[in-house]
Write a protein that holds these residues in place. Structure first.
Motif, PDB file in Angstrom:
ATOM      1  N   ASP A  63       0.806  -0.897  -0.124  1.00  0.00           N
ATOM      2  CA  ASP A  63      -0.215  -0.147   0.330  1.00  0.00           C
ATOM      3  C   ASP A  63       0.926   1.582  -0.057  1.00  0.00           C
ATOM      4  OD1 ASP A  63      -2.000  -1.807  -0.210  1.00  0.00           O
ATOM      5  OD2 ASP A  63      -2.218  -1.771   2.488  1.00  0.00           O
ATOM      6  N   PHE A  64       1.997   1.413   0.657  1.00  0.00           N
ATOM      7  CA  PHE A  64       2.712   2.525   0.784  1.00  0.00           C
ATOM      8  C   PHE A  64       4.169   2.448   0.273  1.00  0.00           C
ATOM      9  CE2 PHE A  64       0.014   2.265   4.404  1.00  0.00           C
ATOM     10  CZ  PHE A  64      -0.605   3.709   4.424  1.00  0.00           C
ATOM     11  N   ASP A  66       7.668   2.842  -0.695  1.00  0.00           N
ATOM     12  CA  ASP A  66       9.103   3.389  -0.408  1.00  0.00           C
ATOM     13  C   ASP A  66       8.474   4.827   0.492  1.00  0.00           C
ATOM     14  OD1 ASP A  66      10.905   1.832  -2.024  1.00  0.00           O
ATOM     15  OD2 ASP A  66      10.650   3.757  -3.688  1.00  0.00           O
ATOM     16  N   ASP A  67       7.540   4.780   0.184  1.00  0.00           N
ATOM     17  CA  ASP A  67       6.295   6.034   2.005  1.00  0.00           C
ATOM     18  C   ASP A  67       6.449   5.335   3.421  1.00  0.00           C
ATOM     19  OD1 ASP A  67       6.694   8.287   0.174  1.00  0.00           O
ATOM     20  OD2 ASP A  67       4.532   7.537  -0.657  1.00  0.00           O
ATOM     21  N   LEU A  68       6.351   3.964   3.644  1.00  0.00           N
ATOM     22  CA  LEU A  68       6.419   3.397   4.438  1.00  0.00           C
ATOM     23  C   LEU A  68       7.559   3.413   5.590  1.00  0.00           C
ATOM     24  CD1 LEU A  68       4.516   1.034   6.266  1.00  0.00           C
ATOM     25  CD2 LEU A  68       6.011  -0.476   5.236  1.00  0.00           C
ATOM     26  N   THR A  69       7.230   4.313   6.660  1.00  0.00           N
ATOM     27  CA  THR A  69       8.108   4.426   7.257  1.00  0.00           C
ATOM     28  C   THR A  69       7.924   3.831   8.993  1.00  0.00           C
ATOM     29  OG1 THR A  69       7.422   6.331   8.731  1.00  0.00           O
ATOM     30  CG2 THR A  69       8.160   6.714   6.793  1.00  0.00           C
ATOM     31  N   LEU A  72       5.194   4.802  10.971  1.00  0.00           N
ATOM     32  CA  LEU A  72       3.808   5.210  10.095  1.00  0.00           C
ATOM     33  C   LEU A  72       3.483   2.774  10.524  1.00  0.00           C
ATOM     34  CD1 LEU A  72       1.252   5.116   8.245  1.00  0.00           C
ATOM     35  CD2 LEU A  72       2.601   5.152   5.796  1.00  0.00           C
ATOM     36  N   GLU A  73       4.025   1.720   9.976  1.00  0.00           N
ATOM     37  CA  GLU A  73       3.696   0.715  10.059  1.00  0.00           C
ATOM     38  C   GLU A  73       3.656   0.343  11.381  1.00  0.00           C
ATOM     39  OE1 GLU A  73       5.470  -3.820   8.741  1.00  0.00           O
ATOM     40  OE2 GLU A  73       6.773  -2.157   8.557  1.00  0.00           O
TER      41      GLU A  73
END
Length: 505
Positions: A63-64, A66-69, A72-73
């Protein structure tokens, strides 16, 4: 450690159940069958948490991207898994695996205090005298061969498989099964009678493995309602059993629930402010004729549970009943409780409490069930239904139903079929006089007739298939059987104490 990982790819129900039972069989020899549940369920739940974390991680990446941090996870996972506490970390430990598992489960609970506190029970996994390395390895390998994430097993399948294990463990436990397991056909009938609706608040003050709470969700779902609107609450005194209840609810896909561990009589935990929380439905199959239940504390009970008097110190049946009535909402509250027939006619303090409850017009129905339905007892039992607001046509009346002939014979225990359950439920809801129709009898009896009988509620006094003389004999036989069971229980306690003290006999 030999690894046997496979790619299950949507297990069938039979495959899943076979795998779970194989996990129990891995413990045969060093572990008593009555204790299988304390070992198998925590390992199964740990595997489920890890597999679901992996599933949620894969979804997050998809879903995210490369934007997954990491921050956030963390918000996307149902449970937090600390570093070094994944299933892979344990299965990869080839020596002193129990020490590693002990540490991992404790850290998981600490990382998820609101969700997982006490959920893994109190097994000492590091004790190789109790659980040898070979047995633990076999147990872990059995679960390593399956995946328990939503891609492989849906929630209904997993919940059904958990129920399957509960049933199998109950059969292995014999009479001890009564501490954590009510046969599902009895649960189904009791829930059907109480008719849960979306938005209801529900409590079980002796929740065992959580079967009553799970069944209310199933009932609402099957009726087309939204089960997520239910608010489920339970209390259970036994640590292992309360842990099993929490796992049961999670594995059935439920999250909005509270299961508290503690003594319902001495330390009720389903509270609102300083008083008992009130519920739409209060439902239970509590331990029968509980001795030393805490009568002393009820002489000035701060929770308003002494509605009609303090029950005898050596029998807590009417303590359960009054606690449940005190937990009902004023308008919609209803109680369904399984009780031994003795509560219907025993005298003394119980007789006075029974008369008071009937005079207050709280008792709606007495439903006599077939014999030998339970693992823990063979004595006759009944369902008692109480309501704060009875329908107009049932005010100052009690509905008596004799459903003792509605059962399917079994080798060890009798059962009730779906048809039996539907017939009994329909009889309760219609409430009309029926004489032997569909294998049961029922009567709606006026308060005046009950008063004439000295507030004796023995079904045989009101269902006119028996004479009063036969009703008296029936009461005597039931009282005798109950006394025999109490004697046997006392002898078991004495035997355990003598063994603990080193006496060999």
């Amino acid at each position: 450690m030999t690894l046997t990982a496979t790619e299950p790819n949507h297990l069938s129900q039979q495959q899943l159940e076979s795998t779970l039972w194989a996990a129990a069989n891995a413990l045969r020899g060093p572990v008593d069958p009555g204790d299988f549940k304390a070992y198998v369920f925590p390992v199964m739940f740990f595997k489920w948490i890890s597999d679901n974390w992996d599933y949620e991680h894969a979804q997050a990446v998809e879903d995210f991207g490369d934007d997954l941090t990491p921050e956030l996870e963390d918000t996307l996972h149902t449970f937090t898994i600390p570093d070094g506490c994944h299933w892979a970390d344990v299965i990869g430990t080839t020596q002193h695996t129990g020490v590693k598992l002990d540490d991992v489960l404790q850290r998981l609970q600490q990382a998820n205090p609101d969700k997982l506190a006490g959920v893994f029970g109190d097994v000492n996994w590091a004790n190789q005298d109790r659980l040898p390395q070979t047995a633990l390895t076999a147990l872990l390998n059995t679960f390593h061969g399956v995946r328990l994430d939503p891609d492989s097993v849906n929630g209904d399948m997993l919940g059904s498989a958990y129920e399957y294990l509960l049933r199998e463990f109950a059969e292995a436990s014999g009479k001890k099964a009564g501490e954590f397991f009510t046969p599902r056909h009895v649960v189904h009938l009791l829930v059907k009678i109480l008719d849960p609706k979306p938005g209801d608040t529900i409590a079980d003050p002796a929740c065992g493995s959580g079967g009553m709470l799970v069944e209310t969700v199933t009932a609402v779902k099957e009726a087309g309602g939204n089960p997520n609107t239910l608010r489920l609450h339970g209390q259970e005194i036994n640590l292992t059993t309360s842990a099993i209840a929490k796992m049961n609810l999670y594995l059935h896909g439920l999250k909005g629930f509270k299961v508290a561990r503690g003594d319902t009589f001495r330390e009720p935990k389903l509270l609102e402010g300083a008083g008992l929380k009130k519920f739409d439905i209060v439902i239970a199959n509590p331990p029968f004729s509980l001795q030393n239940w805490g009568a002393d504390g009820w002489t000035s009970d701060p929770y308003g549970r002494v509605i009609c008097g303090v029950p005898p110190a050596k029998n807590g049946d009417y303590a359960w009943i009054q606690h449940m009535i005190a937990s009902m909402k004023e308008d919609t509250g209803r109680v369904g409780v399984v009780m031994p027939h003795g509560v219907l006619f025993r005298g003394g303090k119980e007789g006075a409490i029974r008369e008071c409850l009937v005079r207050k017009d709280l008792l709606e129905a007495v439903i006599g069930l077939p014999n030998n339905l339970f693992y823990s007892t063979s004595i006759p039992v009944a369902i008692l239904v109480f309501r704060k607001q009875k329908p107009a046509e049932r005010q100052d009346k009690v509905l008596f139903i004799d459903a003792s002939k509605r059962f399917v014979s079994g080798k060890n225990q009798n059962t009730m079929s779906d048809e039996d359950i539907d017939v009994i439920d329909a009889a309760y809801k219609k409430g009309m006089d029926v004489d032997g129709e569909d294998g049961l009898n029922l009567r709606l009896v006026d308060l005046a007739e009950i008063e004439e009988n000295g507030f004796d509620l023995n079904i045989g006094r009101y269902i006119k298939t028996e004479s009063i003389a036969e009703a008296n004999v029936e009461e005597a036989i039931i009282a005798y059987k109950e006394a025999r069971e109490r004697l046997a229980a006392a002898e078991d306690v004495l035997a355990d104490k003598l063994k603990a003290a080193g006496f060999d006999f």
